[in-house]
Design an enzyme around this catalytic site. Structure first.
Site, PDB file in Angstrom:
ATOM      1  N   ASP A   1      -7.699  -2.741  -5.873  1.00 47.53           N
ATOM      2  CA  ASP A   1      -6.954  -1.683  -5.166  1.00 47.53           C
ATOM      3  C   ASP A   1      -6.778  -0.792  -5.355  1.00 47.53           C
ATOM      4  O   ASP A   1      -5.369  -0.296  -6.371  1.00 47.53           O
ATOM      5  CB  ASP A   1      -5.791  -3.149  -5.484  1.00 47.53           C
ATOM      6  CG  ASP A   1      -5.303  -4.196  -4.793  1.00 47.53           C
ATOM      7  OD1 ASP A   1      -6.025  -4.531  -3.448  1.00 47.53           O
ATOM      8  OD2 ASP A   1      -4.236  -5.132  -4.599  1.00 47.53           O
TER       9      ASP A   1
ATOM     10  N   GLU B   1      -2.062  -7.341   4.972  1.00 52.34           N
ATOM     11  CA  GLU B   1      -1.539  -6.211   3.129  1.00 52.34           C
ATOM     12  C   GLU B   1      -1.690  -4.704   2.793  1.00 52.34           C
ATOM     13  O   GLU B   1      -2.788  -4.722   3.812  1.00 52.34           O
ATOM     14  CB  GLU B   1      -1.682  -7.700   1.957  1.00 52.34           C
ATOM     15  CG  GLU B   1      -2.763  -7.778   1.515  1.00 52.34           C
ATOM     16  CD  GLU B   1      -2.914  -8.911   0.505  1.00 52.34           C
ATOM     17  OE1 GLU B   1      -2.106  -9.203  -0.083  1.00 52.34           O
ATOM     18  OE2 GLU B   1      -4.012  -9.449   0.536  1.00 52.34           O
TER      19      GLU B   1
END
EC number: 3.2.1.99
Length: 400
Positions: free
Chosen positions: A70, A277
């Protein structure tokens, strides 16, 4: 080799000399840098085993040796900064996206001040620059649970050592404000802040459960507008209404499941897995784009999990407003399960996701983490990759 490195350095510096500013914090120029960068013992050089050519219609990735998950990347002058999951949020620097990348320290001086989840290693940082200051939004949580929170730290400089942790902005599951809609049915992780052309800032967030949501921020960028006085103006951005896999709770013999005040499960979703997400909003005239990751991010030790087609991929929808609605090419609203797949597994590139958009003088860059299947499927081996974007009829297409 020394001559090659010097030439590479000079070319990199020349190419990065003209960077157009972006309120999204994706590319910056002319900003002072108090932390000069020199490769050192922590430097990570370009990937030794580059991903092989694609065989699925997607281009191969520009692979790197930066282990990350991420990532959030900005460019300040000639230096790239990467903020990623790690103790107190790990910061790396490089003169090129290809590397070499050097770990230069941590963003926070210790644990997050938010007393929730994994405080020692906050997740999914998102760093932007606006009004002469850097803001890093982060999340704390525990895997599989929505007892989560989003916090923010700020600094006058992008490097480590001088960040103020302002703490909690918004939370779900338990705690003050968690019973307010949509926090009573969402998961407050994976923050992304987008500042529109009129100066209005929006916090996008969400993971699994009911998907991705958006709320406006106050001008000081550390408070959610309307949360305290009952006027919260939340917008539903995207969702996965289908049950992509069964919930672990379906086979659980546990007698009770921890729930919030509204009865919505905090750990595990009995309705099944709704894997959406990592929302990231970007603007490329005349459209706003809502990027997100769909599918399973991790846990691929079981070969069956690698071949069922449910691994991470990068999808997008577009809108003429930062508040949506966002639709795919077929006109399907992202809230109804729409989403155009821009990049997915190909060749040795497996499960790309956790994406962001970086803009330079040549256009937009889609960056992400991925697994190199010729090296490892382990979570810890996820690494930074990227592709240039072209736009065809207003839709982004990944190219090498």
């Amino acid at each position: 080799m020394a001559v090659i490195f010097v030439l590479f350095f000079l070319v990199s510096m020349a190419l990065s000399a003209r960077i157009r500013p972006s309120f999204n914090g994706t590319a910056l120029s002319g900003t002072s840098n108090k932390h000069p960068f020199e490769p050192g013992p922590n430097t990570i050089f370009r990937e030794e085993v580059p991903p092989s050519a694609a065989a699925s219609g997607f281009p191969s990735a520009h692979g790197t040796e930066l282990r990350t998950h991420d990532p959030s990347i900005i460019k300040v002058g000639s230096i790239y900064y990467s903020y990623s999951v790690g103790p107190s949020i790990t910061i790396h620097q490089a003169f090129s996206l290809d590397g070499p990348w050097t770990e230069v320290g941590a963003l926070l001086s210790g644990e997050s001040v938010i007393k929730k989840g994994d405080r020692k290693a906050p997740w999914a940082a998102n760093t932007i620059y606006i009004n002469g200051r850097y803001y890093c939004y982060y999340s704390v949580s525990n895997s599989g649970c929505r007892d989560s929170a989003i916090g923010v730290a700020s600094s006058a400089f992008p490097g480590p050592g001088e960040w103020t942790d302002h703490g909690l902005i918004i939370q779900s599951g338990t705690g003050e404000g968690s019973d307010v809609f949509p926090l009573n049915q969402s998961n407050t992780i994976d923050p992304n802040v987008f500042v529109d052309g009129d100066g209005t800032a929006y916090l996008n967030f969400g993971s699994f459960w009911t998907g991705l949501w958006q709320v406006p921020l106050e001008e000081e960028l550390v408070t959610v507008k309307g949360l305290q006085d009952g006027t919260l103006d939340a917008v539903h951005l995207a969702a996965e209404p289908g049950k992509v896999w069964r919930s672990k709770l379906a086979n659980s013999k546990a007698k009770t499941v921890s729930t919030s005040k509204t009865g919505s499960p905090i750990c595990g979703d009995p309705t099944g897995g709704h894997p959406i997400e990592g929302g990231f909003m970007a603007y490329h005239a005349p459209y706003y784009y809502m990027w997100f990751s769909w599918g399973r991010c991790c846990e691929f030790k079981d070969p069956a999990m690698r071949s069922n087609g449910k691994e991470y991929r990068i999808r997008v929808g577009r809108s003429t407003s930062a508040r949506g609605p966002f639709v795919d090419k077929q006109g399907i609203d992202l809230v109804d399960g729409g989403g155009e797949t821009v990049y997915g597994s190909n060749g040795d590139v497996f499960a790309p996701g956790g994406q962001g958009i970086l803009t330079d003088e040549f256009g937009d860059i889609l960056y992400y983490h991925y697994l190199n299947s010729s090296v490892s499927y382990d979570f810890a081996d996820a690494r930074l990759g990227y592709n240039r974007l072209e736009y065809v009829d207003g839709w982004p297409v990944a190219v090498y």
